[in-house]
Write a protein that holds these residues in place. Sequence first.
Motif, PDB file in Angstrom:
ATOM      1  N   LEU A  44       0.942  -1.229   0.014  1.00  6.97           N
ATOM      2  CA  LEU A  44       0.065   0.046  -0.117  1.00  6.97           C
ATOM      3  C   LEU A  44       0.875   1.341   0.022  1.00  6.97           C
ATOM      4  CD1 LEU A  44      -2.783  -1.204   2.421  1.00  6.97           C
ATOM      5  CD2 LEU A  44      -3.231  -0.236   0.211  1.00  6.97           C
ATOM      6  N   LYS A  45       0.545   2.070  -0.830  1.00 10.60           N
ATOM      7  CA  LYS A  45       1.021   3.596  -0.793  1.00 10.60           C
ATOM      8  C   LYS A  45       0.095   4.807  -0.318  1.00 10.60           C
ATOM      9  CE  LYS A  45       2.853   1.898  -5.317  1.00 10.60           C
ATOM     10  NZ  LYS A  45       2.816   2.253  -6.681  1.00 10.60           N
ATOM     11  N   PRO A  46       0.691   5.778   0.223  1.00 13.98           N
ATOM     12  CA  PRO A  46      -0.374   6.949   0.608  1.00 13.98           C
ATOM     13  C   PRO A  46      -1.063   7.320  -0.310  1.00 13.98           C
ATOM     14  CG  PRO A  46       2.318   7.042   1.164  1.00 13.98           C
ATOM     15  CD  PRO A  46       2.067   6.018   0.256  1.00 13.98           C
ATOM     16  N   GLU A  47      -0.937   7.362  -1.405  1.00 16.49           N
ATOM     17  CA  GLU A  47      -2.113   7.456  -2.584  1.00 16.49           C
ATOM     18  C   GLU A  47      -3.052   6.576  -2.622  1.00 16.49           C
ATOM     19  OE1 GLU A  47       1.284   7.248  -3.146  1.00 16.49           O
ATOM     20  OE2 GLU A  47       1.820   6.537  -5.110  1.00 16.49           O
ATOM     21  N   ASP A  48      -3.264   5.420  -2.098  1.00 15.07           N
ATOM     22  CA  ASP A  48      -4.170   4.550  -2.060  1.00 15.07           C
ATOM     23  C   ASP A  48      -5.313   4.990  -0.891  1.00 15.07           C
ATOM     24  OD1 ASP A  48      -1.843   1.855  -2.375  1.00 15.07           O
ATOM     25  OD2 ASP A  48      -2.943   2.738  -3.818  1.00 15.07           O
ATOM     26  N   THR A  49      -4.834   6.048   0.112  1.00 18.15           N
ATOM     27  CA  THR A  49      -5.787   6.409   0.803  1.00 18.15           C
ATOM     28  C   THR A  49      -7.152   6.995   0.322  1.00 18.15           C
ATOM     29  OG1 THR A  49      -3.917   6.881   2.628  1.00 18.15           O
ATOM     30  CG2 THR A  49      -6.220   8.334   2.795  1.00 18.15           C
TER      31      THR A  49
END
Length: 119
Positions: free
Chosen positions: A86-91
């Motif tokens: 997971l990446k921050p942009e998946d928030t």
Amino acid sequence: QVRLVESGGGLVQTGGSLRLSCAASGRTINRDTIAWFRQAPGKEREFVAASIWSTSSTSYADSVKGRFTISRDNAKNTVSLQMNSLKPEDTAVYYCAANHLGLGEYEYWGQGTQVTVSS
């Protein structure tokens, strides 16, 4: 009529994993295309992944290919989304939706579950 309820969201660090679940009630969803969408603050809702009943195939947005996996369990009337790396942009708030027979629009939507990825 079908009711969809998402669960499994939460807070995770970059590189972590979460597994979302979409539980259906009211009728079986074995003849529905089930998709996951997400919406981040200030952004439009976007497609994430779909499980297509008619071809028993799956479809993914380019941004999640190789990291997310959608699967369904017809016996339990659920669809899951395994999210790895997971990446921050998946928030975002993640929603599941059902399209009976895979025709037209997604008629049924869940209430959403929040996924937050910290950097």
